[in-house]
Each structure stands twice: as structure tokens, then as C-alpha cells.
Design an enzyme around this catalytic site. Sequence first.
Site, PDB file in Angstrom:
ATOM      1  N   LYS A 101      71.494 102.385  58.254  1.00 36.26           N
ATOM      2  CA  LYS A 101      72.845 102.217  57.695  1.00 36.26           C
ATOM      3  C   LYS A 101      73.716 101.476  58.565  1.00 36.26           C
ATOM      4  CE  LYS A 101      72.072 104.453  53.775  1.00 36.26           C
ATOM      5  NZ  LYS A 101      72.097 103.547  52.278  1.00 36.26           N
ATOM      6  N   GLU A 123      81.547 106.247  50.574  1.00 31.72           N
ATOM      7  CA  GLU A 123      80.902 107.438  50.090  1.00 31.72           C
ATOM      8  C   GLU A 123      79.695 107.687  50.810  1.00 31.72           C
ATOM      9  OE1 GLU A 123      77.993 104.578  49.285  1.00 31.72           O
ATOM     10  OE2 GLU A 123      80.229 104.578  48.766  1.00 31.72           O
ATOM     11  N   SER A 388      63.298 104.118  57.440  1.00 30.70           N
ATOM     12  CA  SER A 388      64.446 103.800  57.237  1.00 30.70           C
ATOM     13  C   SER A 388      65.527 104.655  58.237  1.00 30.70           C
ATOM     14  CB  SER A 388      64.985 103.880  55.922  1.00 30.70           C
ATOM     15  OG  SER A 388      64.764 104.913  55.522  1.00 30.70           O
TER      16      SER A 388
END
Length: 410
Positions: A101, A123, A388
Site C-alpha cells: 500500500k 478509508e 502483498s
Amino acid sequence: MIFNQTDFDTYFKHYPTKDGFYGNYGGAYVNDQLKKAMDEIADAYFTICKSSRFIDELRKIRRDFQGRPTPITYLEKLSKRIGKVQLYAKREDLNHTGAHKINHCMGEALLAKYMGKKKIIAETGAGQHGVAIATAAAYFGLECEVYMGAVDIKKQAPNVARMKILGAKVIEVTEGEQTLKEAVDAAFKAYSQEYENAIYCIGSVVGPHPFPMMVRDFQSVVGIEAREQFTSLTGELPDAVVACVGGGSNAMGIFSGFLNYPVDLYGVEPLGKGLSFGNHAASLNYGQEGIMHGFNSIMLKDENGNPAPVYSVASGLDYPSSGPEHAFLRDLGRVKYDVIGDDETINAFFALSKLEGIIPAIESAHAVAYAVQLAKKLNTGSILINLSGRGDKDMDFIIEKYGIPEKITL
């Protein structure tokens, strides 16, 4: 429609279109007020992303702050446990903050800085996007508000604490299912009231144009690195690349590096507890075309045509739709989208931890579980898994719900 590999040689020049469409999917289905804000972001991005100053600063951040490039790890013991297929992992869990991210969060926050914005609104589901955007806000000296469903706040307490320590204001969302969809709803509502001084940094390749494109572009560093690293490591391309898909940012990141190469691509959705209504979040496999959160894609619907309640053991995957580019690649036949359930995912979580010393995020464990099944079918070859994120955020939840098994089952 089955893809022709040569069709992808110029893919990124044509998709998305100037209006943000990938075939029928994408676009910006928002009111006039938000459309103006989206156009402002798109204009700024198309101008700034070509600037050497912006590119150089982002490269420096990735190198000196994030810790890129992240490595590829050969999963030798897991490979031997399964058979002849060789498994590898692209280690996005080794990014600063522990997941992929941060790749787009630093890019979006840098864009906000260049646009003169003072505040970031976002969010989060599993909390990794929230932690990453809170980190980016602290780095650039910006205010930060993160909306998070009450259910996810309970499951992801460590990440909630991290966000607060980093200076972000975490706002609990108690409407509806109290998970990721409701968090996005609340964040959009807040942004519509503050768009002149704030920027909405969406957490995946979803939302109105230009966000699916922007997040893909910022995440494409994963695929570019992975292709070069894998070729250097093995002398050839992997036979397959596997990534989990909720909204789909990590998957689009790694797929971007292999779209126009002869590599099979697999996107793995959460089957959760099974096919019954409300027990999974596999929109690309079982959904229908529909509009939500400002974009057209494939979504799970209830009997009234509204977004259906969804479930996944992974908070970052319990979203009733997926990115529009994923829907397009599904229709083209370039990416195969399949499913994996909770049980297989948890088994893979413990297998990777005990055999390789890598504790994966539950989201990433979906990809590991699917790669194990795929390896058994292929019998020979190599598979690259996009790992990830790391599983620190999930350990308390896993131990409380599943305990720690004595034996590994695959």
C-alpha cells in the site's frame, strides 16, 4: 473473448481512455461537485507525473524511505513439500509499513503536496492502507483522517494503534456491515465536503477516474521490478504469476509488469465460507455489472440490485466489487480469476510461516493457497506469488479464532 498476446504490446497507451474507461468499465459516476474535484486531480496527475522533479522525488522516497526494491525469495522448502514446481515470492511485505500500500500512498500524498492540499482523507479495511496513508501524511506534514468499519477496527487493533501513533484520526464507521464498503461510503461523504482543501487517497484500483489508473501506475513498480528480478534470478520468466484480489491494487501492480509477456496471470478472490449469499466476496467470479463508489465494474448484488453483503476472513478483501481494469482483463481472457476459501487460506498462512519463516497477511495467504493448488496441477514450472503484506496485523485474530496447529496441512 480470448486475448492475443500482440494486442498487449500497446495496451497501456490505450487503456484507460481519456474518460477513464477500460472497455465498458470504469468512468467517473459522481455528482457535478465531485466531478470537478476528480477532474482537478486528473489534470494535476497528467501534468505532474511527467515532471522529472516529481519522478525523481518519488524515486528517492522509494529508495531511501520505503526500502525499494523489495526482493524475490525462493520458497525452497514449500516447493519441495509440494512437488516439482518452484515457488517464489515477491516480498512486498518488506516495504516500510509492511505492505504494498505504501507504493501508491506515497505517490498520492506527493501529488497532494504538489497540488497544495493540506489534508488527506482515506478509508481502510485491513488497516494496511490506513497505516501507509498515515505514514505518508506524517512524512509530508499533512492532516489525515482514516475511516474504518467497526468490525475491522476490532480485527485489526495493531494497525489502528499504528495509525493513531502516526498522527492520523481514525473514524469508526458503524453503519451497515461496518466493514470496507461502509468505510468507503463515509470517506466519500467526508471528501465531498472538503475537496477544496483535501484530497481523497483511495486505497485500491477502484473509485472514479483517475484513481484506478493512478493507483495502478504507482503500483506498477512491483511488476517492473519482479520481471527484471525473476529473469536475473532464474534466466527466464515465471510460468505463472499469482496475486490476491479484493479491490485489486497489489494484483494490478504485479500484473502490469507481465501483461505483454507470455506469462499466465491468476487473480485470486476470497470464497470465504462458501457460495451462499453473504459468505464470500468473489465479485469477478459471481457478480454482475454495476455501479458503486463512482465506477462501473462487476459487483455482487442483492435482490434489489444494491451492493450485497460480503465476507472474507481477510478484512482487506471483503469488498463487493473489484477494480474496473480487472473486470476488463477478465473479459479479455488475459487474467484468469479464481477463488480460494478460508480453510485453505489459513492452512497456507501457517505453512508459509512454519516452512519459510515468513508470516503473510491473510490477504496474501489467499494467493499462497491458490499457488499451492496450481502447483499440484502444473506438476512442473515456476510460479511467482505476490506476497502483498506481512501478517503482524493478523496474528491476534488468527490465534484467537484458529489457534496454532501442531502439523502443517497442504
